[in-house]
Motif scaffolding. Structure first.
Motif, short mmCIF file in Angstrom:
data_model
loop_
_atom_site.label_atom_id
_atom_site.label_comp_id
_atom_site.label_asym_id
_atom_site.label_seq_id
_atom_site.Cartn_x
_atom_site.Cartn_y
_atom_site.Cartn_z
N ARG A 44 -57.66 -31.18 -4.22
CA ARG A 44 -58.25 -31.55 -5.51
C ARG A 44 -57.19 -31.56 -6.59
NH1 ARG A 44 -63.93 -28.17 -5.34
NH2 ARG A 44 -64.59 -29.05 -3.37
N ASN A 45 -57.55 -32.12 -7.73
CA ASN A 45 -56.73 -32.13 -8.94
C ASN A 45 -55.36 -32.77 -8.70
OD1 ASN A 45 -58.81 -30.78 -10.24
ND2 ASN A 45 -57.96 -28.78 -9.77
N ASN A 46 -55.33 -33.94 -8.10
CA ASN A 46 -54.09 -34.71 -7.87
C ASN A 46 -53.02 -33.92 -7.14
OD1 ASN A 46 -55.14 -37.01 -9.13
ND2 ASN A 46 -54.59 -36.22 -11.14
N SER A 47 -53.39 -33.04 -6.26
CA SER A 47 -52.43 -32.26 -5.47
C SER A 47 -52.06 -33.04 -4.21
CB SER A 47 -53.03 -30.91 -5.07
OG SER A 47 -53.32 -30.15 -6.21
N THR A 48 -50.92 -32.69 -3.65
CA THR A 48 -50.49 -33.29 -2.40
C THR A 48 -50.74 -32.29 -1.28
OG1 THR A 48 -48.76 -34.52 -3.53
CG2 THR A 48 -48.53 -34.26 -1.16
#
Length: 63
Positions: A44-48
């Motif tokens: 989530r939240n633009n994580s890789t």
């Protein structure tokens, strides 16, 4: 199902001996456990997210 019951009744001495219990244990263990690895990942939240079934090396370039 009836053939399985007849087999158990006919071969009860072999089944409940040490070898029979071992073989049945392996059979039951194989049926109750999933032998393949299933991986789940929530990102989530633009994580890789990196998911692997082994070692992962990131930025290992030596200068």
């Amino acid at each position: 199902m009836e053939t399985i019951i007849n087999f158990v009744i006919k071969e009860k001495e072999w089944i409940f001996s040490g070898i029979g219990v071992f073989v049945l244990g392996l059979f039951i263990y194989g049926k109750t456990t999933n032998l393949s690895v299933k991986q789940k990942q929530k990102i989530r939240n633009n994580s890789t997210g990196i998911q692997a079934n082994g070692d992962v090396n990131i930025n290992t370039n030596k200068k």
